[in-house]
Design an enzyme around this catalytic site. Structure first.
Site, PDB file in Angstrom:
ATOM      1  N   ASN A   1       0.842  -1.187  -0.052  1.00 37.14           N
ATOM      2  CA  ASN A   1       0.063   0.190   0.159  1.00 37.14           C
ATOM      3  C   ASN A   1       1.037   1.142   0.011  1.00 37.14           C
ATOM      4  OD1 ASN A   1       0.533  -0.640   2.547  1.00 37.14           O
ATOM      5  ND2 ASN A   1      -1.268   0.369   3.658  1.00 37.14           N
TER       6      ASN A   1
ATOM      7  N   GLU B   1       0.243   5.185   0.647  1.00 38.23           N
ATOM      8  CA  GLU B   1      -0.771   6.332   1.021  1.00 38.23           C
ATOM      9  C   GLU B   1      -0.322   7.662   0.600  1.00 38.23           C
ATOM     10  OE1 GLU B   1      -1.061   5.698   5.302  1.00 38.23           O
ATOM     11  OE2 GLU B   1      -2.429   3.672   4.849  1.00 38.23           O
TER      12      GLU B   1
ATOM     13  N   GLU C   1      -3.042  -4.610  -3.273  1.00 42.17           N
ATOM     14  CA  GLU C   1      -3.373  -5.418  -4.262  1.00 42.17           C
ATOM     15  C   GLU C   1      -3.495  -4.778  -5.766  1.00 42.17           C
ATOM     16  OE1 GLU C   1      -4.747  -4.882  -1.612  1.00 42.17           O
ATOM     17  OE2 GLU C   1      -5.827  -6.536  -0.592  1.00 42.17           O
TER      18      GLU C   1
END
Ligand code: THU
Length: 134
Positions: free
Chosen positions: A42, A44, A55
């Site tokens: 991930n 951010e 994903e």
């Protein structure tokens, strides 16, 4: 399919997570039908909405390299700095995005609970995927 290897690749990806806002690090390892693995973490953003899930990062890497057929994805997630113990399932957005590129009934989601691999198909997680006829 080597679920242990895929979970281990997802853990390597998780180490790269950029998650200073949620403090929750996720790693994913997407495997193509011919066995190539694409990792994602991930990423951010300080303005939140452009944040990327692990994903979709893995999927974007694979698709942008020309991959078209996918067999499975392993996902691990936990608060940053902690070992994952609870299973981490893909969010609704990732389920929908993945659904467009895989065979729903065959594509396998691999998670880990207390060190044990769990598997299910994407159709089990997204039984009524939105389909837009092209
Ligand atoms: N996240 C993922 O990367 N994948 C998931 O399946 C669930 C959530 C990320 C998004 C955000 O950076 C953090 O985890 C907390 O929601």
């Amino acid at each position: 399919m080597d679920t242990a290897k895929l979970l281990s690749e997802a853990k390597k990806a998780r180490a790269m997570a950029y998650a200073p806002y949620s403090g929750f690090s996720v790693g994913a390892a997407l495997v193509t039908s011919d066995g190539k693995i694409y990792r994602g973490c991930n990423i951010e953003s300080s303005v939140f909405s452009p944040s990327l899930c692990a994903e979709r990062v893995a999927l974007a890497k694979a698709i942008s390299e020309g991959e078209k057929e996918f067999a499975a994805i392993a996902i691990v997630g936990a608060p940053s700095g902690e070992e994952p113990k609870d299973p981490c399932y893909p969010c609704g957005v990732c389920r929908q995005v993945l659904s467009e590129h895989v065979d729903l009934k065959k594509f396998t989601i691999i998670t880990e609970e207390a060190g044990k691999a769990q598997t299910c198909t994407l159709s089990e997680l997204l039984p009524s995927a939105f389909v837009f006829e092209k």
